[in-house]
Design a protein around this motif. Structure first.
Motif, short mmCIF file in Angstrom:
data_model
loop_
_atom_site.label_atom_id
_atom_site.label_comp_id
_atom_site.label_asym_id
_atom_site.label_seq_id
_atom_site.Cartn_x
_atom_site.Cartn_y
_atom_site.Cartn_z
N GLU A 85 4.50 21.62 11.79
CA GLU A 85 4.28 21.30 10.38
C GLU A 85 5.38 21.94 9.55
O GLU A 85 5.73 23.10 9.75
CB GLU A 85 2.93 21.87 9.92
N ILE A 86 5.92 21.18 8.63
CA ILE A 86 6.89 21.74 7.70
C ILE A 86 6.14 22.66 6.75
O ILE A 86 5.08 22.30 6.24
CB ILE A 86 7.61 20.61 6.92
N PRO A 87 6.64 23.88 6.52
CA PRO A 87 5.92 24.81 5.64
C PRO A 87 5.65 24.19 4.27
O PRO A 87 6.45 23.39 3.76
CB PRO A 87 6.89 25.99 5.51
N ALA A 88 4.51 24.55 3.68
CA ALA A 88 4.10 23.99 2.39
C ALA A 88 5.13 24.30 1.29
O ALA A 88 5.30 23.51 0.36
CB ALA A 88 2.74 24.55 2.00
N GLU A 89 5.81 25.43 1.40
CA GLU A 89 6.80 25.80 0.38
C GLU A 89 7.98 24.87 0.39
O GLU A 89 8.65 24.67 -0.60
CB GLU A 89 7.33 27.23 0.60
N GLY A 90 8.31 24.31 1.56
CA GLY A 90 9.45 23.41 1.68
C GLY A 90 10.44 23.89 2.72
O GLY A 90 10.17 24.78 3.51
N MET A 98 15.35 27.21 -1.57
CA MET A 98 14.16 26.47 -1.20
C MET A 98 14.22 25.08 -1.82
O MET A 98 14.51 24.93 -2.99
CB MET A 98 12.92 27.21 -1.69
N ILE A 99 13.96 24.06 -0.99
CA ILE A 99 13.97 22.68 -1.47
C ILE A 99 12.54 22.17 -1.36
O ILE A 99 12.08 21.81 -0.28
CB ILE A 99 14.92 21.80 -0.63
N HIS A 100 11.81 22.16 -2.47
CA HIS A 100 10.42 21.73 -2.50
C HIS A 100 10.33 20.22 -2.29
O HIS A 100 11.10 19.46 -2.86
CB HIS A 100 9.74 22.12 -3.81
N GLY A 101 9.39 19.78 -1.45
CA GLY A 101 9.16 18.36 -1.24
C GLY A 101 10.25 17.68 -0.43
O GLY A 101 10.28 16.45 -0.37
N ASP A 108 18.57 15.79 11.76
CA ASP A 108 18.70 17.06 11.04
C ASP A 108 18.50 18.22 12.00
O ASP A 108 17.56 18.23 12.79
CB ASP A 108 17.67 17.17 9.91
N MET A 109 19.39 19.18 11.95
CA MET A 109 19.26 20.39 12.77
C MET A 109 18.62 21.46 11.90
O MET A 109 19.00 21.64 10.75
CB MET A 109 20.62 20.83 13.30
N VAL A 110 17.63 22.15 12.46
CA VAL A 110 16.90 23.16 11.73
C VAL A 110 16.77 24.43 12.55
O VAL A 110 16.90 24.42 13.77
CB VAL A 110 15.49 22.67 11.31
N ARG A 111 16.52 25.49 11.85
CA ARG A 111 16.21 26.78 12.46
C ARG A 111 14.79 27.08 12.03
O ARG A 111 14.49 27.12 10.83
CB ARG A 111 17.19 27.83 11.95
N ILE A 112 13.91 27.28 13.01
CA ILE A 112 12.49 27.48 12.73
C ILE A 112 12.14 28.94 12.98
O ILE A 112 12.36 29.47 14.07
CB ILE A 112 11.62 26.55 13.61
N TYR A 113 11.59 29.57 11.95
CA TYR A 113 11.20 30.97 12.02
C TYR A 113 9.68 31.06 12.06
O TYR A 113 9.00 30.36 11.34
CB TYR A 113 11.71 31.75 10.81
N ILE A 132 4.49 28.80 11.47
CA ILE A 132 5.88 28.78 11.01
C ILE A 132 5.94 29.47 9.65
O ILE A 132 5.19 29.15 8.75
CB ILE A 132 6.39 27.33 10.91
N SER A 133 6.85 30.42 9.54
CA SER A 133 6.99 31.13 8.27
C SER A 133 8.08 30.50 7.40
O SER A 133 8.00 30.54 6.18
CB SER A 133 7.28 32.60 8.50
N ARG A 134 9.10 29.93 8.05
CA ARG A 134 10.21 29.35 7.28
C ARG A 134 10.95 28.35 8.15
O ARG A 134 11.06 28.52 9.37
CB ARG A 134 11.16 30.47 6.85
N MET A 135 11.47 27.32 7.52
CA MET A 135 12.28 26.32 8.22
C MET A 135 13.56 26.13 7.41
O MET A 135 13.51 25.91 6.21
CB MET A 135 11.52 24.99 8.33
N GLN A 136 14.68 26.26 8.10
CA GLN A 136 15.97 26.17 7.41
C GLN A 136 16.81 25.05 8.02
O GLN A 136 17.04 25.02 9.22
CB GLN A 136 16.73 27.50 7.54
N ARG A 137 17.25 24.13 7.17
CA ARG A 137 18.14 23.06 7.63
C ARG A 137 19.51 23.68 7.81
O ARG A 137 20.06 24.31 6.91
CB ARG A 137 18.20 21.94 6.60
N THR A 138 20.09 23.49 9.00
CA THR A 138 21.40 24.08 9.29
C THR A 138 22.51 23.05 9.33
O THR A 138 23.67 23.41 9.38
CB THR A 138 21.36 24.86 10.62
N GLY A 139 22.15 21.78 9.35
CA GLY A 139 23.18 20.75 9.36
C GLY A 139 22.66 19.44 9.92
O GLY A 139 21.45 19.27 10.12
N ARG A 140 23.58 18.52 10.16
CA ARG A 140 23.24 17.22 10.75
C ARG A 140 23.98 17.11 12.06
O ARG A 140 25.12 17.54 12.19
CB ARG A 140 23.67 16.07 9.83
N ALA A 141 23.31 16.49 13.02
CA ALA A 141 23.93 16.27 14.32
C ALA A 141 24.96 15.16 14.21
O ALA A 141 24.82 14.23 13.41
CB ALA A 141 22.86 15.89 15.34
#
Length: 162
Positions: A85-90, A98-101, A108-113, A132-141
């Motif tokens: 699940e993508i965190p509710a905060e974004g 933080m990018i809400h919504g 998309d490449m992400v780092r999941i914490y 999941i506490s945080r999800m960070q987009r790190t780039g595009r494949a």
């Protein structure tokens, strides 16, 4: 001359001088302990961040299924498929904003914490990364990378679903 020396000694307030020296020493000690505590707290925060960073999962977001496409993640190190699940905060971008919504797109490449616990897969389901506490987009494949992971997803879906 005796009168001058006597006046000089009477002019000094030894209690005030000693009190001021003791007060200065106490203030120096308090400042030292305060900054030592701040440094210790900063070291703990840094340790926690390093531990969280070491446990983070690098994944790529892909679509799964032919008719009903659902979003899944592929661990870029172990090639394991899972849902999350993508965190509710974004989603956090590269710069930490933080990018809400925001929504993820295929590739998309992400780092999941989080706590790094992936629940076992139930019959016909994919494992789920929970807490999941945080999800960070790190780039595009790149197209080549995305194709490699599409192949992994297709192989995982089995020949009956292809």
């Amino acid at each position: 001359m005796d009168k001058k020396e006597n006046n000089r000694e009477e002019g000094r307030d030894w209690k005030f001088i000693i009190g001021t020296v003791i007060l200065a020493a106490v203030m120096i000690l308090m400042g030292t302990f305060f900054w030592r505590t701040v440094a210790d707290q900063a070291a703990l925060v840094k340790e926690e961040e390093a531990r969280e960073e070491a446990q983070a999962v690098n994944a790529i977001y892909m679509h799964y299924g032919d008719v009903f496409k659902t979003g899944i993640f592929v661990d870029m190190n172990t090639k394991q498929l899972f849902t999350a699940e993508i965190p509710a905060e974004g989603i956090v971008n590269k710069k930490g904003t933080m990018i809400h919504g925001d929504v993820l797109e295929e590739g998309d490449m992400v780092r999941i914490y989080g706590d790094n616990v992936i629940s076992p897969a139930e019959e016909g389901q994919l494992p789920v990364y929970e807490n999941i506490s945080r999800m960070q987009r790190t780039g595009r494949a790149t197209l080549e990378e995305a194709e490699e992971y599409r192949r992994i997803v297709k192989e995982a879906s089995g020949p009956e679903k292809q």
